[in-house]
Enzyme design. Sequence first.
Site, PDB file in Angstrom:
ATOM      1  N   TRP A 154       1.144  -0.978  -0.258  1.00 18.53           N
ATOM      2  CA  TRP A 154       0.103  -0.017   0.657  1.00 18.53           C
ATOM      3  C   TRP A 154       0.648   1.485   0.216  1.00 18.53           C
ATOM      4  CZ3 TRP A 154      -4.306  -1.568  -0.954  1.00 18.53           C
ATOM      5  CH2 TRP A 154      -5.683  -0.736  -0.571  1.00 18.53           C
ATOM      6  N   ASP A 155      -0.033   2.243  -0.270  1.00 22.45           N
ATOM      7  CA  ASP A 155       1.185   3.678  -0.102  1.00 22.45           C
ATOM      8  C   ASP A 155       1.962   4.104   1.166  1.00 22.45           C
ATOM      9  OD1 ASP A 155      -1.768   6.037  -0.395  1.00 22.45           O
ATOM     10  OD2 ASP A 155      -0.940   4.075   1.164  1.00 22.45           O
ATOM     11  N   TRP A 156       1.987   2.853   2.045  1.00 24.63           N
ATOM     12  CA  TRP A 156       2.582   3.260   3.345  1.00 24.63           C
ATOM     13  C   TRP A 156       3.121   1.916   3.771  1.00 24.63           C
ATOM     14  CZ3 TRP A 156      -0.687  -0.215   4.944  1.00 24.63           C
ATOM     15  CH2 TRP A 156      -2.128  -0.082   4.931  1.00 24.63           C
ATOM     16  N   ASN A 167     -13.753   1.223   1.754  1.00 31.68           N
ATOM     17  CA  ASN A 167     -13.420   2.887   1.222  1.00 31.68           C
ATOM     18  C   ASN A 167     -12.967   2.897   0.353  1.00 31.68           C
ATOM     19  OD1 ASN A 167     -10.931   4.415   2.863  1.00 31.68           O
ATOM     20  ND2 ASN A 167      -9.206   3.440   1.465  1.00 31.68           N
ATOM     21  N   GLU A 168     -13.812   4.629  -0.096  1.00 32.96           N
ATOM     22  CA  GLU A 168     -13.814   4.764  -1.245  1.00 32.96           C
ATOM     23  C   GLU A 168     -13.845   4.699  -3.252  1.00 32.96           C
ATOM     24  OE1 GLU A 168      -9.753   7.182   0.313  1.00 32.96           O
ATOM     25  OE2 GLU A 168      -9.595   5.858  -1.279  1.00 32.96           O
ATOM     26  N   GLU A 218     -11.241  11.180   6.746  1.00 34.13           N
ATOM     27  CA  GLU A 218      -9.285  10.797   6.424  1.00 34.13           C
ATOM     28  C   GLU A 218      -9.184  12.375   6.289  1.00 34.13           C
ATOM     29  OE1 GLU A 218      -9.158   6.389   4.446  1.00 34.13           O
ATOM     30  OE2 GLU A 218      -7.949   8.431   3.914  1.00 34.13           O
TER      31      GLU A 218
HETATM   32  C1  BMA Z   1      -6.790   7.282   2.210  1.00 33.04           C
HETATM   33  C2  BMA Z   1      -6.562   5.870   2.531  1.00 33.04           C
HETATM   34  C3  BMA Z   1      -5.382   5.196   2.320  1.00 33.04           C
HETATM   35  C4  BMA Z   1      -4.883   5.569   1.698  1.00 33.04           C
HETATM   36  C5  BMA Z   1      -3.868   7.068   2.152  1.00 33.04           C
HETATM   37  C6  BMA Z   1      -3.101   8.066   2.249  1.00 33.04           C
HETATM   38  O1  BMA Z   1      -6.895   6.616   0.000  1.00 33.04           O
HETATM   39  O2  BMA Z   1      -7.773   4.985   2.227  1.00 33.04           O
HETATM   40  O3  BMA Z   1      -5.911   3.895   0.771  1.00 33.04           O
HETATM   41  O4  BMA Z   1      -3.736   5.192   2.208  1.00 33.04           O
HETATM   42  O5  BMA Z   1      -5.520   7.935   1.524  1.00 33.04           O
HETATM   43  O6  BMA Z   1      -2.489   7.848   0.749  1.00 33.04           O
END
Ligand code: BMA
Length: 930
Positions: free
Chosen positions: A202-204, A464-465, A561
């Site tokens: 993932w991006d982290w 999520n999203e 978020e």
């Molecule tokens: C949103 C979250 C994660 C992602 C974060 C940072 O998309 O739902 O999927 O890690 O932003 O980019």
Amino acid sequence: MESRRYFQRVITALILQVTVSICDTYVTSAMIDLTGLWTVMNSGSNGTLFTVQGKVPGNMYTALLSNKRIVDPYYMYNDDHYRWIPRENWTYQKTFQVSSDIYTKSRVILSCDGLDTIATIKVNGQVVGKSSNMFVKYDFDIKSALKLGVNEIRVEFQSAIEYAAQKASAMPHVIPPKCSNPAQHGECHVNMIRKEQCSFSWDWGPSFPTQGIWKNISIVAFDTAVVEALTAETWQGSGADSWVLTVEVFFQAHSPSPVSGVLQLTMQGTSLHNSVPLTLTTGKSQVSLNYTLSNVSAWWPNGYGSQPLYNLKAVFTSGSEVSSKAVRVGFRTVELVQDPIPNATGLTFYFKVNGVPIFMKGSNWIPADSFQDRVTVDRYRDLLGSARLTHMNCLRVWGGGIYENDEFYDIADELGIMIWQDFMFAVALYPADADFLTLVKGEITHQVRRLKSHPSILLWAGNNENEKALAQNWFGTQSEFDLYKKEYIDLYINTIAPIVQREDPSRPYVSSSPSNGKETEKEGWIAKDPGDWHYGDEHFYDYLSDLWDVSKFPILRFASEYGIQSWPSLETLSKVSEPSQWDYWSDWCAHRQHHPMGNVEMMSEIIRHFSLTFNPDKKQRFEDTIYLTQINQAMSIRWETEHYRRWQSQLVDSYGLTMGALYWQLNDIWQAPTWASIEYGGKWKMLHYYAKRFFAPNLISPYLDGNIFKVYMVVDKLPADLGERSGPVQTKTTFSHRKIGDKLGYQVHHSVLHMDQPVSSPQGEDTLYIRMMSWGSLTPLYTWKQSFTLNSTSDLVFEADLADMLTTSKCPAGTGCVLFLYVNDLETGPDTWFPLSSFSEASLKAANIQITSLTPTSQSSSTFNLTLSTDNMAAFVWLEATGIPGTFLDNGFLFATPTVNITFTAKENVDPAALKEAIKIKSLVDIYKY
Ligand code: BMA
């Protein structure tokens, strides 16, 4: 309360035939626990055969690691070097003894709480079952395969990467995205497999697609029936102090003739002691019972009261066989309020707990490790404890990870941390063919039944999203929009929603996060703009704007978020990196950054407000640059969170009534630059210390509105509303016209209607003090005093033209001064500060900060009182106790008085002298001295 369903749920016996069984370990007399050591071996397609002893629960990576066949997968570039491991097929093998008391039972089940993921299960060479979803529990009938004495079980896993690719190529059409961003060094097609989505990277986080028996596994044998699951829901009763408890008991019976027995239900500390004679027919069945209870205390979120939990136990006795289950119950109600707003566009979006509107303060939770077997109860307790210590009352379990272990939710129940629970679908489209939907049906049924009794669970969210991904064409699906929309609706609306409604009518369900809630439904489930500020929740990210400028922030109903990145400390990074790589622009730092351009973004954000450090000492320069990334992250999220909290009780042009701020993200899965406030290993970044301030129950919130300096007081509860209550209350929401800025708006107040007249403390006057301080002296240049009484939980208490303030205080220019604010009393009142210029311009002076005393607090040798002194103002004072895990009472603060008293709480006992030796102190001015 849904009366039709509620009154229908009197004593009934329903017959359910589901292959995937329902809850974790049965408690019966005849069982074999198969956890412990197994033999783990690979298929050798990479040319090397491995046969090692590995623990169950566990996975192949930790099996190889514990046998020293690999080194730390988190070290340097090992996430890349070990990409051969998940491409192998790994098998778990074990032999076990079967005695006659098991062998002679009419029903013998192999009960697997969690198989990760694609596996064929064999007992004595006979295939007894297959798994294809890591989020369900499997029960396999093994009676016919079993023999008396020594038996062998093999669980043969298939590479998740290989399986996903096969699935993708078998799909009638592309289901995007195919692969993750190359910056993530990940794998492809994770949306094809019901597995932890972020395990493909993932991006982290890194890609470690595990294979293994990741939860308990046992053999259960019986002749009559077992209790498979026990669930509880709590509803408000008719009286102020009365509750209705809905109990459901799920059975599995196996007998040629109906099974007669007695179900005993007890709840300690209450009047619930009930025996119910039952006759169960073979197969799955459930009974539903309702009890009206009083004299029980309500469960409240952190900051609103205590979290009493009652032990509910169900024991079914049939002949000599006894089977039982227990859950802990917290009496509370939750409601998601999406009401029209008078004279305004949109709907509200806030939660009431026990009838009280609650501003949700918290963050987003991701899996705590790539290898779940390393996530101990202590680690859960440490991370959730760190959330509670910063006044959080809500965490979102994000939809790309796992449904966490029971212990996670147990601790959330105890700490009063409400859980926004996503179902595990994230940032992708998903298949909607019959096979996939069947897998999902079992998953949602299992997970909702497993988790619904936890009072901490606030709401279920579909994904999520994924609504946003479709609405904003993230994956280039516009041309086939109708096809993908149909599949989206089949999955989240036609499949998941009815199961949630059936299994848990006591909680709200939203189809996605972010979504426009009821408006999304009205727009046919894919809203034009799922992030519309007038509805629902929103995810806000902006890496290009100045996030110290509050005008850049959206005015939302609920921010679920928002966040920016920082680097973790060198202390944490040094565990997995070589000193040669300790440079912000090193190859390894680029490799470890999974968010494209992330390191450049952080640098561009820093230079808006700070000069960079060019210390010739590479290690020190790296440490000080990390420090700058943490300062920038902490300040940006401070401004944004305070902004959301200020808007909770005001409405302008239909914008406002913000009732939630959950920043992205709470924790880290490994050592890397991410949005987290807590580093892998548990160390708090500066952001987490700032969370303690911006989530404080009483917050002083200063900001600049153009050139007008304004100060709001934001409180969780008004004095009149204070006081714990045993039952749900009613609240009245009033909208009163109010000039907000240069606009006419509304001030909104939720007042609690007293059903039992609790003691409320009189609303005394408070006083705000605002000190103009020059960076060169600890003596205030000028102090403003403003007394105030709050009319709502967020209220403007001071405003003045900043230029006038500079003149009045004879501060030559903002670059030379800073504002320090506190309420009532410097020692005990809340305090905060406000910079009047960027720090690259601010004329900071050297500050000599010393520890003048360090003494253990009386009762422990793991908590210490420190007194610090300074001879000058100092910004972002950062204390580190390198090598001694623990937390300071405050950190990253403005040193604006000659001394401050702080405590340090170590995770283990420590010698005071060693602690004093280990503590390093720096402030901003120090990083420019070289
Ligand atoms: C949103 C979250 C994660 C992602 C974060 C940072 O998309 O739902 O999927 O890690 O932003 O980019």
